[in-house]
Scaffold this motif. Sequence first.
Motif, PDB file in Angstrom:
ATOM      1  N   ASP A 338       0.861  -1.176   0.000  1.00 51.57           N
ATOM      2  CA  ASP A 338       0.000   0.000   0.000  1.00 51.57           C
ATOM      3  C   ASP A 338       0.898   1.225   0.000  1.00 51.57           C
ATOM      4  N   ALA A 339       0.679   2.114  -0.930  1.00 54.94           N
ATOM      5  CA  ALA A 339       1.333   3.418  -0.885  1.00 54.94           C
ATOM      6  C   ALA A 339       0.295   4.398  -0.367  1.00 54.94           C
ATOM      7  N   VAL A 340       0.649   5.131   0.682  1.00 56.15           N
ATOM      8  CA  VAL A 340      -0.371   5.851   1.445  1.00 56.15           C
ATOM      9  C   VAL A 340      -0.002   7.331   1.576  1.00 56.15           C
ATOM     10  N   TYR A 341      -0.999   8.166   1.278  1.00 57.62           N
ATOM     11  CA  TYR A 341      -0.834   9.608   1.510  1.00 57.62           C
ATOM     12  C   TYR A 341      -0.827   9.900   3.008  1.00 57.62           C
ATOM     13  N   THR A 342       0.067  10.788   3.436  1.00 62.88           N
ATOM     14  CA  THR A 342       0.025  11.311   4.809  1.00 62.88           C
ATOM     15  C   THR A 342       0.316  12.809   4.729  1.00 62.88           C
TER      16      THR A 342
END
Lengths: 750, 297
Positions: A338-342
């Motif tokens: 999972d590549a996740v925005y933060t």
Amino acid sequence: MPTLEAAEKVTGATRYVGDLLVPNMAHAKVLRSPLPHARVLSIDAAEARAAPGVVCVLTRDEVRAAGIEPVYGFVYRDAPLVALDKVRYQGDIVAVVVAEDAAAAEAAAELIEVDYEELPAVMDVEAALADGAPLVHESFSPIAPELRPIEGTNVCHRAHIARGDVEAGFREAYRVYEDTFTAPPVQHCALDLHACIASIEDGAITVWTNCQSPFPLQRELQRIFKMDARVIVPYVGGGFGSKSRDRLECVVTAAAQLAGRPVRLVLTQEETFQTFIRPAYHGTIKTGVRADGTIVARHVRFTIDVGGYAISGARSANNTLKVATGPYRIPNVLVECDAVYTNKPPSAPYRGLPTTQHTMAYETQLDRIARDLGIDPVELRMRNLVVDGDVHITGDLLRSTHAKECLEAAAAGIDWGTPSTPPETPSKLRGKGVSCTIKYTLTPPTRMSENGAAISLGEDGIFEVRIGTVNIGQGSDTTMAQFAADGLGVGLERIRVVHSDTALVPVDSSTTASRSTYHMGNAVLDAASKLTAETLAVASHLLERDAGDLALGPDGVEAPDGPTLAYDELVRRSGGPLSALGECVVGGTYTAPDGTEYPIASTFWSFASAAAEVEVDTDTGEVRVLRMGAASNVGKAVNPDSVRTQLEGGLGMELGPTLFERLVWDEGGQLLTAALMDYPLPTMETSPTYRPEIVEHPFEGGPFGAKGMGEIGSVITPAAVLNAVYDATGVMFHEVPLLPHKVLEALEAL
Amino acid sequence: MRPFEYLRPTTLAEATDVLAEHGDDALVIAGGTAAVVMMTLGVLRPGTVVDVGRVPELGGSRADGGVLRLGALTTIRSIERDPAIAQTYGLLAEAASQVANVRVRNRATVGGSVCYGEPQTDMPPALIAMGASATLVSSSSTRTVPLADFFEGPYETALEPGELLSEITVPQPEPGSEPGAGTGGCHMKFTIGSPENKPVANASVLVRLDGAGRCVEARIVLGALGPVPVVAVDAAALLDGEVPDAKLIAEVASRAGDAADPADDLRGPVWYKRRIARVLVERALRCALRKAGHEVP
């Protein structure tokens, strides 16, 4: 051999972007968001515009009024030139002040009043994945076809790769091990700070920048401003991925358009921490083995914290799916990411990222398995490493592997098998560790040429090699000059290299992913071969000799029994310069022996190993790396000095994030390690001794058999050090950096 | 960096006049190794910068009459390299040799490193352990403050607006009165990464022994372990009249660790800094005793 520009560099004569002056240029300063996540209610820049020396102020209002595309990005179109509705990390770009000098711009930036409505921030992946988490982006805009966002979440890309049946593999395993590893963000800390100058003249843009991808940037400028663009990249003082994608160039061009004159922006070191960072990594690895240590199944789940904008973090995550299980022959594998925005700064590749963290995970766990099964760590690897003819998890047929030879060479560098010399006091412990890796290079999904090289023979009798490769300190001009000289059969003194100016050189995709030696090298050899044929054809006509009797000599075209036709004379008599364009075609599919067609996942695969010997002070928890061995199968070392120093540079650079480098934010999203005084870097005083070794097994298709190797030294470092600490202390660490207080805490928990 | 007025007085009187005029708005700068960084980062934003680097009265160092006089402009590098200082004031030379890196030491001055008031820096603990005092001058007065009383908080000192540190005086350590007796000093620090970084902790230890190896004087000063340098009086007192052995050294170190008042920050949590304080004091005390002629196994 020393690089061609070595003398120029050590005498300080080299000019980098920050040294360039353009007539009538103004200076920019960025106003950055103080908050990690907020709605921008209003911006009042009236006072700033009226301040002494100010030329103009670029905010969302000016961007909208200019009618340009307000958002950019290579894989997701998610990064606004300046904040539109929201800011997404502390340091996000809100406005750009242009003034007669940088001090006036800085002073005026403080006069801009911004009214924010603070929004809850998600400062790490865990928070971003929680139910009901605030969304960093309300919608997705992927460009790259392979990216798969999950609507209504912060997951901007979810993907997996599988081969065999991983669950069946675990069922047949003698033992199954599961470990979770983490690594925090760090910054590349290149000496050459991000800098660019943008100028618009006669309806065309010129940008001078230290970006590693001049051609993609050119296309982005053309798309946003709907005018022609030229990108010039002079020598670059290091990037390591932090400059692999543009971040400032489009913004500064918009400022130059508004100012009506050239604008220059040079970031401070502190601002680079707010520009691109290596993302946080979190990975869980489950491995099943037989009693003899044979790996039968491996399942890797990892997340990448791409930060506020997925400028390249999502694609990095996707690319490393194919190397997350390591250089091992494993019949059953599953890798999920999972590549996740933060609300952290945008992430960028960092010398191999996140192959480095994958390697840390699978190699450290392998030492646990070795201990548990009572098998020597090197022996356990020998039993599992791939060999030529094995099929990788992507379906690629592996060749020019020689991973075992790399491991042997690296291990020999620290006298593996011989106990460490006893330390000076019993409170210190010594140990040794090794690591192995496999790395891919960027490879297009379809068969295409992403690289061109041109060589022309001019009236001065010099062969000018024109390449898009950015000379970022890796020695690319020298390597390409060597290829050209060898391909043409002339000496290096006959070669001149012109690099990375989109108006002068053929298209190249980027100087990233250890790709230049292979791709540009092939393009240069192709051009050399074509130019040789053309030159001989012209000479044949002028000398009235059969072209087959002629050859390129050191100073001109030679006939076996006749006079030499000097190159300058040849050009004069032929009526003008001769020129040829070379290319390197990659990608597409290959046919396996059983007739199956596989897409080529990587044009070549790189293999390397490291070995480290450490000393742990059990009074303080301090870990010192005493010496390191390393070896990579580079196919062919074109410039062995450059290969060894690249390998050594990668090892030394990665010791920082392994031992002490990390970026830290407080709960409110404020960066605490905001300046170098609070962000230590490796220095010579604490450097170990290095034994970088070259392994050469020509790779069919590579220029003279060469493969890329620019990043691999970095990739193999953390695992080797963690395993050496494990050996010294009996403590297995699941995270980096090995901060002394954490080491001491773990030692005392024994 | 914000624009500022730059003044460069050439006499001490001129310097103190300028400071009297500008008061709090003036930043005194000498080597600039700290001030320029802080100004670049925007932490310090002075309206006026007073460069005292050309004031002759602030330069020079000499040892006479049992006192070492260090002009405020004496560079850290010259303290490190001066054979006379190494001979008699070895602890100072040792601390000086550990300041940042050689580029910084060539520029940084002893006056600056004290007036900056940074809790992590190396010179204050060593100077306090040696019993040094600072001479503070203004346009209207001159006063002497023991360095042990000079530091009031992080980046806060006893300097009043308009005052300038002109000189640091260090009394010569008393030589041993009997054959075989001696004085020994040692400075140690613990940094993460590179020795140039801000330390987790540092410690200066000075001991004087009599002919029987009994400790007749001991001073232990810790840096980076509180808002100001910590003088570990109770820990040092344990050594009074004793012939130190391994057990006593461990007790002294433990007591010194208790005296530390560290904060949890990027360089480590409180428990860890106390631990490092103990390790440093133990190691520095052993080293100082060895130099004084008493090796503890």
